[in-house]
Write an enzyme that holds these catalytic residues in place. Structure first.
Site, short mmCIF file in Angstrom:
data_model
loop_
_atom_site.label_atom_id
_atom_site.label_comp_id
_atom_site.label_asym_id
_atom_site.label_seq_id
_atom_site.Cartn_x
_atom_site.Cartn_y
_atom_site.Cartn_z
N ASP A 165 0.85 -1.19 0.00
CA ASP A 165 0.00 0.00 0.00
C ASP A 165 0.89 1.24 0.00
O ASP A 165 1.90 1.30 0.69
CB ASP A 165 -0.93 -0.01 1.23
CG ASP A 165 -2.09 0.96 1.08
OD1 ASP A 165 -3.23 0.50 0.94
OD2 ASP A 165 -1.84 2.19 1.09
N ILE A 166 0.49 2.24 -0.78
CA ILE A 166 1.28 3.47 -0.91
C ILE A 166 1.25 4.30 0.38
O ILE A 166 2.15 5.11 0.62
CB ILE A 166 0.76 4.27 -2.14
CG1 ILE A 166 1.84 5.15 -2.72
CG2 ILE A 166 -0.50 5.03 -1.82
CD1 ILE A 166 1.49 5.72 -4.09
N ASN B 260 -12.92 -3.23 2.34
CA ASN B 260 -13.88 -2.15 2.54
C ASN B 260 -14.84 -2.13 1.36
O ASN B 260 -14.43 -2.30 0.20
CB ASN B 260 -13.15 -0.82 2.65
CG ASN B 260 -12.23 -0.77 3.85
OD1 ASN B 260 -12.54 -1.30 4.90
ND2 ASN B 260 -11.07 -0.13 3.70
N GLY C 265 -15.95 2.62 3.77
CA GLY C 265 -14.71 3.38 3.64
C GLY C 265 -13.90 3.02 2.40
O GLY C 265 -12.68 3.20 2.37
N GLN C 266 -14.59 2.53 1.35
CA GLN C 266 -13.88 2.13 0.13
C GLN C 266 -13.55 3.36 -0.71
O GLN C 266 -14.44 4.12 -1.10
CB GLN C 266 -14.74 1.16 -0.68
CG GLN C 266 -14.02 0.62 -1.91
CD GLN C 266 -14.86 -0.37 -2.70
OE1 GLN C 266 -16.07 -0.52 -2.46
NE2 GLN C 266 -14.25 -1.04 -3.65
N HIS D 49 -10.22 -5.22 -3.38
CA HIS D 49 -8.89 -5.44 -2.82
C HIS D 49 -9.02 -5.86 -1.37
O HIS D 49 -9.91 -5.41 -0.65
CB HIS D 49 -8.01 -4.18 -2.94
CG HIS D 49 -8.64 -2.94 -2.40
ND1 HIS D 49 -9.58 -2.21 -3.10
CD2 HIS D 49 -8.47 -2.28 -1.22
CE1 HIS D 49 -9.96 -1.17 -2.38
NE2 HIS D 49 -9.31 -1.19 -1.23
N LEU D 50 -8.11 -6.74 -0.96
CA LEU D 50 -8.02 -7.16 0.43
C LEU D 50 -6.79 -6.52 1.02
O LEU D 50 -5.69 -6.63 0.47
CB LEU D 50 -7.92 -8.69 0.52
CG LEU D 50 -9.08 -9.46 -0.13
CD1 LEU D 50 -8.81 -10.95 -0.10
CD2 LEU D 50 -10.38 -9.18 0.59
N HIS D 51 -6.98 -5.82 2.13
CA HIS D 51 -5.85 -5.27 2.88
C HIS D 51 -5.30 -6.37 3.79
O HIS D 51 -6.08 -7.00 4.53
CB HIS D 51 -6.30 -4.12 3.79
CG HIS D 51 -6.86 -2.93 3.09
ND1 HIS D 51 -6.13 -1.78 2.88
CD2 HIS D 51 -8.09 -2.69 2.55
CE1 HIS D 51 -6.88 -0.88 2.26
NE2 HIS D 51 -8.07 -1.40 2.05
P1 5GP Z 1 -9.79 1.44 0.35
O1 5GP Z 1 -9.98 2.66 1.19
O2 5GP Z 1 -10.42 1.59 -1.00
O3 5GP Z 1 -10.16 0.17 1.04
O4 5GP Z 1 -8.22 1.32 0.15
C1 5GP Z 1 -7.53 1.79 -0.97
C2 5GP Z 1 -6.06 1.69 -0.63
O5 5GP Z 1 -5.33 1.87 -1.82
C3 5GP Z 1 -5.58 2.76 0.35
O6 5GP Z 1 -5.01 2.11 1.49
C4 5GP Z 1 -4.55 3.55 -0.44
O7 5GP Z 1 -3.44 3.96 0.33
C5 5GP Z 1 -4.15 2.57 -1.53
N1 5GP Z 1 -3.75 3.19 -2.77
C6 5GP Z 1 -4.40 4.16 -3.46
N2 5GP Z 1 -3.75 4.46 -4.58
C7 5GP Z 1 -2.66 3.65 -4.62
C8 5GP Z 1 -1.59 3.50 -5.55
O8 5GP Z 1 -1.51 4.16 -6.59
N3 5GP Z 1 -0.64 2.58 -5.26
C9 5GP Z 1 -0.70 1.82 -4.12
N4 5GP Z 1 0.30 0.94 -3.93
N5 5GP Z 1 -1.70 1.94 -3.22
C10 5GP Z 1 -2.66 2.85 -3.47
#
Ligand code: 5GP
Ligand code: ZN
Length: 116
Positions: free
Chosen positions: A32-33, A89, A95-96, A102-104
């Site tokens: 994750d970035i 999410n 909170g998506q 995607h799975l964290h």
């Molecule tokens: P969500 O909130 O949709 O469950 O999580 C999206 C996740 O994607 C966030 O934790 C965010 O930091 C990550 N993310 C968003 N853009 C990028 C990207 O360009 N590269 C990477 N590696 N992670 C990203």
């Protein structure tokens, strides 16, 4: 199967760089970035599926593959012994932010409950 405006589809296509930790024919995992834990990995299908809510019975094998990939990357990251969390999410209340399933995989610290 691909959304041209989707940031994770661009990562799958190699149009946006990512720090990859695992890939197979259906699944990709990368860091994750904006990590929220010492280890924070994202496990995604190569195919565009908007969220778990958009998946259906035809995605059963893919969903299993995603879960097993979470286990694989968590083990490789050294998280299995101490434990870790897998989260997906869904939608606004979930909170998506990125609308590609995607799975964290979060680990390397103790997690609180309930989540925020
Ligand atoms: P969500 O909130 O949709 O469950 O999580 C999206 C996740 O994607 C966030 O934790 C965010 O930091 C990550 N993310 C968003 N853009 C990028 C990207 O360009 N590269 C990477 N590696 N992670 C990203
Ligand atoms: Zn996508």
């Amino acid at each position: 199967m691909t959304d041209p405006n989707c940031i994770f589809c661009k990562i799958v296509a190699g149009e946006i760089p990512s720090n990859g930790v695992y890939e197979d024919d259906q699944v990709l995992a990368f860091r994750d970035i904006q990590p929220q834990a010492p280890s924070h990995l994202l496990v995604i299908p190569r195919a565009h599926v908007a969220s778990l809510d958009a998946a259906d019975e035809g995605d059963e094998a893919l969903l299993g593959r995603l879960m097993l990939a979470c286990r694989t990357v968590a083990r490789a990251e050294g998280l299995a012994e101490g434990g870790y969390r897998v989260v997906t999410n869904i939608g606004d209340d979930g909170g998506q932010a990125v609308h590609h399933l995607h799975l964290h995989v979060l680990g390397g610290r103790s997690m609180g409950w309930p989540p925020g």
